[in-house]
Write an enzyme that holds these catalytic residues in place. Structure first.
Site, short mmCIF file in Angstrom:
data_model
loop_
_atom_site.label_atom_id
_atom_site.label_comp_id
_atom_site.label_asym_id
_atom_site.label_seq_id
_atom_site.Cartn_x
_atom_site.Cartn_y
_atom_site.Cartn_z
CG ASP A 178 -0.18 -0.10 2.52
OD1 ASP A 178 0.85 -0.78 2.56
OD2 ASP A 178 -0.63 0.48 3.52
CD GLU A 212 -0.67 0.31 6.51
OE1 GLU A 212 -1.75 -0.16 6.10
OE2 GLU A 212 -0.55 1.48 6.89
CG ASP A 268 -4.41 -0.42 -1.27
OD1 ASP A 268 -5.16 -1.00 -0.45
OD2 ASP A 268 -3.97 0.72 -1.07
CD1 TRP A 299 -8.58 -4.35 1.42
CD2 TRP A 299 -10.55 -3.46 0.84
NE1 TRP A 299 -8.46 -2.98 1.51
CE2 TRP A 299 -9.65 -2.40 1.16
CE3 TRP A 299 -11.84 -3.11 0.45
CZ2 TRP A 299 -10.01 -1.06 1.10
CZ3 TRP A 299 -12.20 -1.78 0.39
CH2 TRP A 299 -11.30 -0.77 0.70
CD GLU A 306 -3.17 6.49 3.19
OE1 GLU A 306 -3.76 5.54 3.73
OE2 GLU A 306 -2.13 7.01 3.66
CG HIS A 355 -1.45 4.87 -0.32
ND1 HIS A 355 -0.79 4.59 0.85
CD2 HIS A 355 -2.58 4.14 -0.28
CE1 HIS A 355 -1.48 3.73 1.57
NE2 HIS A 355 -2.58 3.43 0.89
#
Length: 892
Positions: A466, A472, A479, A532, A743, A764
């Site tokens: 991401d 992270e 994504d 997702w 993002e 992002h």
């Protein structure tokens, strides 16, 4: 007579690969001809064994003449291939005019270790009584050995629990970075193969390895967590040496190796690296190095049944950037500006006094005062600490990578000038083959395309992450699925994504649920949000469409089916998905204040994706000839659509959700038709206009918004939306200095303040999914899904895009595909299309009439260069064979 050649042979998408793990590899080739309308009629493939070049007397397979136009991904059908076997192959073809090519130049491929039983080595790790297994230092391992004269071939196979680097006789083995990569380690662990023939010398040799925590046992996530897959680093290695006299030798990892720690005192992906050059590394893998003070190693009891040969391309240094400026910030900081938000690491050339300690910190942006800003990194330290040994020296971190544009340097001696040429940014990502380009007359759109590409480069580092900067950097499924079609234009992504999908299948829950991130490190309860989890279906189908590769559908079929059945089992209505946790339209701008989830009802989003994934699964079953499943799930799909209408469409045809995303999804996924479809499209366009051509969509709606507008008669609205230069819109961030995709639309606000410190990545890629629309809906480069993989091409240019020109190109598995248009004077539109041999195309020319068209300088009705011309309500449609077509349309 035209020429016909077979060129650019590939085996499993790669040129001359070493370490193939597929027992039935596929061969691809391209045709080169100066003729037009060239189509392959037949092919012949020959494969020979042996270490030499191609030898007819050593044939292991001759396909014979096969009547087929297939030139991509042709299966090997010979006798079983042997572990470590080296093979050479060649191809010849015949076209439909009867012309026969010469044999191609031979290409080669080499098999890897195909079975765990092939391994002779043992997992080794430093003796825990001598070196703490949990020590932060990097472990160094070494082994001297002797080689005879007359080495014919030497191949090294290696993997690790952790990350590793190898040296042989003081030289680094290969240029791969962060091996063995990140997979679902409990189920799948990749092995790398290296041809090291040139590294060996007669007599004494020495192997060396460094072991770091990496993804295997290092710190991951925002919790943070360590030892996720195990608590011991270990190496597994075999060096196979074949001699000219037919004998062979195997050097393995075993308890004769020695171990020590060295100058790398700490190395973590998120936190950076600490290196003390005074502790010495020079010579540790050289012949004659004295390792008598080193500790013993022990064998680690760890299985080998999850081992597989490398599936995707490795991560490599793909570009080297020089800094553009040295900044003294208002706070007195010394900062280097790389000019580009990049992912990788800094390389330094130093000549400083011994004991000088340099600290380098990394950031994506400066704050509004122009000071160094790291608030959005959360717990990730992204710090390099280097202690100089004195004299000329070079350094870059080994096992850590960062996302950054700016580097703050602390500790530089005041009496020594800081020279920018001493610093280089090494850009690192999975070494995918560049494939696509988009350009137009709007320079901000060109910068947007560059930002999209840089975002992909930064986040496609072994897994589709991401973001590459904060604590992270995980393979978020949502994504990945929204961006995959754009990604497939920019780079050749099949090996990258097929490897990741194999991990998705491995980490999928027994009940079919799909974790939020792949590889899964969030735990058993973090799974199965709509849009997702649908990556399990959308991603393999997209790979099939873009590459025509049925194998990914076969490999992922059970996973795709299990995801559909997981959704079906939720709640008390098997045709609606209205239960469970969902991210919804994540970061939708119509969300309630302080909420990350947009205003579109989550059950509407979930049911739309339920229908979409089911429909794609039906197509998958049909493509594979699984007629029973196709019929069964076609009925399920129809029931879902019926339930959707009952639940979310009023009797008068209004959608029970007053959001842009709510209207986008049923239109994009084909859940409405007729008057209802027209009403939803009109309402969506009105919603965008009401916002003065701004969007309110989040992660779920944004990728499809412009496609839906363009396909439903509102291309002008989509164009104004994409060319919007203020917030929220794609071009706003460019005015704020962005060189990658953000993002948040307002990651930096007009007054220079930040959206937040909490979740504010400046690299992002999800919103970069607009790139797909630029290629397909503006430049008009598309494909026909009935003949996937660009076997049949669709050219659908849109000169009504408020531009004076647009052009896109794509290097397909068949060759270069190109679509260009340019506006001339007096309403003239000039098009140029190119399609490679063994493909056909349909080109749609909006507003054109037969009387006003010339092709390659000849009136369209008189030229043999076009296979057929059809007059349609909205213009002309031309049927094209391979070649280049320059088309002028008057008065369009």
């Amino acid at each position: 007579m035209s020429t016909l050649q077979v060129v650019e042979l590939r085996c499993e998408y790669r040129k001359d690969p070493v370490g193939i793990g597929v027992t039935r590899p596929r061969f691809s080739w391209k045709l080169r001809s100066d003729g037009v309308h060239v189509l392959q009629r037949a092919y012949r493939i020959q494969v020979s064994g042996g270490l030499e070049g191609f030898r007819e007397e050593q044939l292991v397979w001759d396909s014979g003449i096969v009547e087929s136009d297939q030139s991509v991904l042709v299966n090997y059908e010979g006798e079983p291939l042997q572990s470590r076997g080296r093979y050479h192959y060649r191809v010849k073809v015949w076209d439909r005019s009867g012309q026969e090519s010469d044999w191609s130049d031979p290409a080669m491929f080499e098999m890897g270790l195909l079975d765990p039983a092939d391994w002779q080595a043992a997992w080794i790790t430093p003796d825990p009584d001598a070196i703490d297994p949990q020590a932060k230092e990097i472990f160094m391992l070494r082994k001297p050995f002797t080689a005879e004269n007359g080495v014919r071939r030497a191949t090294l196979y290696a993997t690790a629990l952790g990350m590793y680097e190898l040296e042989l006789n003081g030289e680094r083995v290969g240029d791969w970075q962060y091996t063995p990569g990140w997979t679902s380690y409990r189920h799948r662990l990749q092995v790398q193969a290296y041809d090291v023939t040139a590294h060996l010398q007669e007599g004494d040799n020495a192997l060396g390895a460094m072991l770091a925590n990496g993804w295997y046992k290092g710190i991951l996530g925002w919790k943070p967590q360590g030892n996720l897959y195990g608590d011991r680093r270990a190496l597994l290695l075999e060096l196979h040496i074949d001699y000219e006299d037919g004998t062979s030798q195997v050097v393995t990892s075993d308890t004769t190796w020695r171990a020590s720690t060295g100058p790398i005192l700490m190395s973590e992906i998120y936190h950076g690296e600490t290196y003390d050059a005074r502790l010495g590394k020079t010579g540790w893998s050289d012949v004659g190095y004295d390792d008598s003070g080193w500790a013993a190693v022990v064998q680690l009891d760890h299985p080998t049944d999850m081992l597989l040969m490398q599936e995707n391309e490795p991560a490599r240094i793909t570009e080297r950037l020089k800094p553009i400026a040295l900044i003294r910030t208002p706070a007195g900081e010394t900062v280097i500006d790389m000019g580009q938000n990049m992912v990788g690491r800094i390389h330094m050339r130093l000549d400083l006094p011994a004991g000088t300690v340099l600290t380098l910190k990394h950031a994506e942006v400066l704050d509004r005062e122009g000071n160094f800003y790291i608030g959005n990194l959360r717990s990730a330290k992204k710090t390099l600490t280097y202690t100089c040994k004195g004299g000329g020296e070079e350094y870059e971190p080994h096992f850590s990578f960062q996302g950054f544009r700016y580097v703050k340097i602390e500790g530089w001696p005041e009496d020594v000038p800081l020279e920018l040429e001493r610093f280089t940014g090494h850009v690192i990502h999975t070494d995918m083959k560049p494939s696509g380009r988009f350009e137009c007359s709007h320079e901000l759109l060109n910068q947007l395309q560059r930002n999209i590409v840089w975002g992909q480069r930064g986040n496609f580092l072994d897994v589709p992450t991401d973001c590459p900067q904060r604590d992270e950097r995980l393979g978020w499924t949502g994504d990945a699925q929204v961006f995959i079609r754009t990604a497939a234009f920019n780079y050749g992504i099949y090996p990258f994504f097929s490897k990741w999908l194999h991990d998705l299948k491995a980490d999928q829950l027994d009940n079919g649920g799909v974790p939020f991130v792949i590889p899964n490190m969030l735990g058993p309860n973090s799974h199965s949000s709509a849009a997702w989890g649908d990556a399990a279906v959308i991603c393999p189908w997209t790979l099939y469409v873009c590459y025509g590769d049925q194998r990914i559908l076969e490999e992922q079929y059970d996973s795709m089916k299990a995801w559909i059945e997981y959704i079906r089992a939720q709640g008390d209505n098997e045709y609606l998905w209205n239960t469970g946790f969902h991210f919804g339209d994540w970061l939708g701008l119509d969300a309630n204040s302080g909420d990350y989830v947009g205003a579109t009802p989550r059950d509407l989003i979930a049911t739309c994706f339920y229908a979409y994934s089911t429909e794609l699964f039906v197509r998958t079953a049909e493509a594979l000839g699984r007629t029973e499943d196709a019929a069964k799930y076609r009925e399920l799909y129809e029931r879902i659509v019926e339930a959707f209408h009952r639940e979310f469409i009023t009797p008068s045809g209004r959608l029970a959700a007053h959001t842009q995303t709510g209207h986008v999804l049923p239109l994009m996924f084909g859940l409405v038709d007729g008057e209802v479809k027209a009403r939803l499209a009109k309402t969506l366009a009105e919603y965008v206009k009401e916002k003065n051509y701004h969007l309110t969509t989040g992660f779920v709606g944004t990728p499809y918004l412009c496609h839906v507008l363009s396909e439903n008669g509102y291309h002008d609205v989509a164009v104004k939306l994409v060319q919007q230069e203020d917030y929220p819109g794609w071009l706003y961030s460019i005015h704020q200095g962005a060189t990658t995709i953000w993002e948040h639309w307002d990651g930096i606000k007009p007054d220079g303040t930040f959206w937040s410190d909490d979740m504010n990545s400046y690299n992002h890629y999800a919103y970069g999914s607009i790139g797909d629309w630029l290629y397909r809906a503006v430049a008009g480069l598309d494909l026909d899904e009935s003949q996937p993989g660009y076997k049949r091409i669709l050219f659908r240019p849109r000169p009504d895009s408020e531009l004076t020109y647009a052009k896109a190109s794509y290097e397909s598995e068949y060759g270069l595909v190109r679509s260009e248009w340019r506006l001339g004077e007096d309403g003239i539109v000039m098009y140029e299309f190119e399609l490679p041999p063994n493909t056909t195309a349909r080109a749609k020319l909006p507003g054109a009439s037969l009387a006003g068209v010339t092709v390659n300088g000849v009136a369209a009705g008189q030229t043999a260069g076009v296979l057929a011309i059809h007059e349609e309500d909205d213009g002309l449609a031309l049927e094209l064979g391979s070649g280049v077509y320059r088309i002028v349309v008057a008065g369009a």
